[in-house]
Design an enzyme around this catalytic site. Sequence first.
Site, mmCIF file in Angstrom:
data_model
loop_
_atom_site.group_PDB
_atom_site.id
_atom_site.type_symbol
_atom_site.label_atom_id
_atom_site.label_comp_id
_atom_site.label_asym_id
_atom_site.label_seq_id
_atom_site.Cartn_x
_atom_site.Cartn_y
_atom_site.Cartn_z
ATOM 1 N N HIS A 1 0.757 -1.336 0.284
ATOM 2 C CA HIS A 1 0.345 -0.154 -0.240
ATOM 3 C C HIS A 1 0.884 1.209 0.073
ATOM 4 C CE1 HIS A 1 -3.994 2.467 0.747
ATOM 5 N NE2 HIS A 1 -3.230 3.246 1.479
ATOM 6 N N CYS A 2 0.957 2.056 -0.769
ATOM 7 C CA CYS A 2 1.575 3.306 -1.460
ATOM 8 C C CYS A 2 1.102 4.412 -0.969
ATOM 9 C CB CYS A 2 2.216 3.280 -2.786
ATOM 10 S SG CYS A 2 2.847 5.210 -2.988
ATOM 11 N N PRO A 3 1.403 5.021 0.388
ATOM 12 C CA PRO A 3 0.381 6.575 0.555
ATOM 13 C C PRO A 3 0.348 7.434 0.185
ATOM 14 C CG PRO A 3 2.835 5.727 2.213
ATOM 15 C CD PRO A 3 2.566 4.835 1.030
#
Length: 413
Positions: free
Chosen positions: A212-214
């Site tokens: 999951h890439c912020p």
Amino acid sequence: MGSYRNRSTAKTPKFSGSQLQLLVWAYFRCRMRWCFSSMLHPLRCVRVRSCARRAKNTLPLWIKEIWAYMRLLVQSLYFSSLTDSDVVFDSAFEPVFWAVDYVTRWFGTVFVCLVVILTGSILAIAYLILLPMIFRTYSPPWIAWHVCYGHWNMVMIIFHYYKAITTPPGSPPMEKNGSPFVAVCKKCIIPKPARTHHCGICNRCILKMDHHCPWLNNCVGHFNHRYFFSFCVALAVGCVYCSISGRNLFIEAYNAIERFKHLDVEKPGVPVTGMGVLIGLLPPGQTNYQTSAPPHTFKEKLIHKSIIYMWVLTSTVAVALGSLTLWHAVLISRGETSIERHINGKERNRVVQRGGVYRNPFNHGRLNNWKIFLGVEKTSHWLTRVLLPSGHAPPGDGLKWDVFPVKKDLIPV
């Protein structure tokens, strides 16, 4: 007499003679030996009375529910025979993981805005300061190179970042279908196909989940993995380009800022004494000779500081993002994701301990892995789908995967 006879005949004994003998014999036998249960009987009576007294001062229901839930969590740690150190660690740090997921979920929009602001500031400096400087000082071939390459790189960054944010990574269907699955998600309670994992931030299962890439405020999965990697490559290459081409400008701007600082420290006037006053160098009543205004303006300071800001930011991002991009390139060459890297490492150690050799079932060779990842099906796709912006979907639906490596070229390009 009749009534008396009736009453006497009505009373019949409840036990026969032999039964009475057995009861008496059991009574005396119990009296003659030591019985542990008979000794505990008074203690049971005392406990029942104390519980009856404490029943009047019971705890609230919500405290009982919390206590029961905590006892259930503790008992779950040693309930299953499959419990290991990883399960205990995950259970102990579950509140920390939840807090991180909550903060990341709500700060995703802030991270996206930060990327847009920083990238926009670099573009503003390039168009307002660097481009006019290039037109004044560079030769026509160099001007054409910088203009063409800079705009190509900018289009690649903007296109792939937009697609990586807006493209859903892909999720398994909620209803039952004929697709094969390898497990059932404990949180979604739905079948999970191969290479599918649950994201606690998005609160759903993701097909071929990488992480999951912020900075995207989105998961990197099957349908947007190529957009994410292409964005990383374009941004890292662009930062390296700005850092190398702007090195001389950075040195000149830094030296100019240092020179401006020394000029600002100097006094605005030079004292005149002795014969200077007598020969009339200064008007009457003036003791200092006023120097001219400093040779720099606020606009020049702003230009030099902007160049320094651009070089420092692009150099920092080039190092950090370049390292991340190289790591993802290694994973793609091996046919695995970031999560599968950890899983395959543990599985490889387990197989090696048993004297075997572990092979990744999704590794089809370096070249074939890149062709599958980039969606290259013919030679022209290296230009139209790799070097130019392309919105083509990845091969497959993310539910079924070809396993077991093959030696032949999957895509003869």
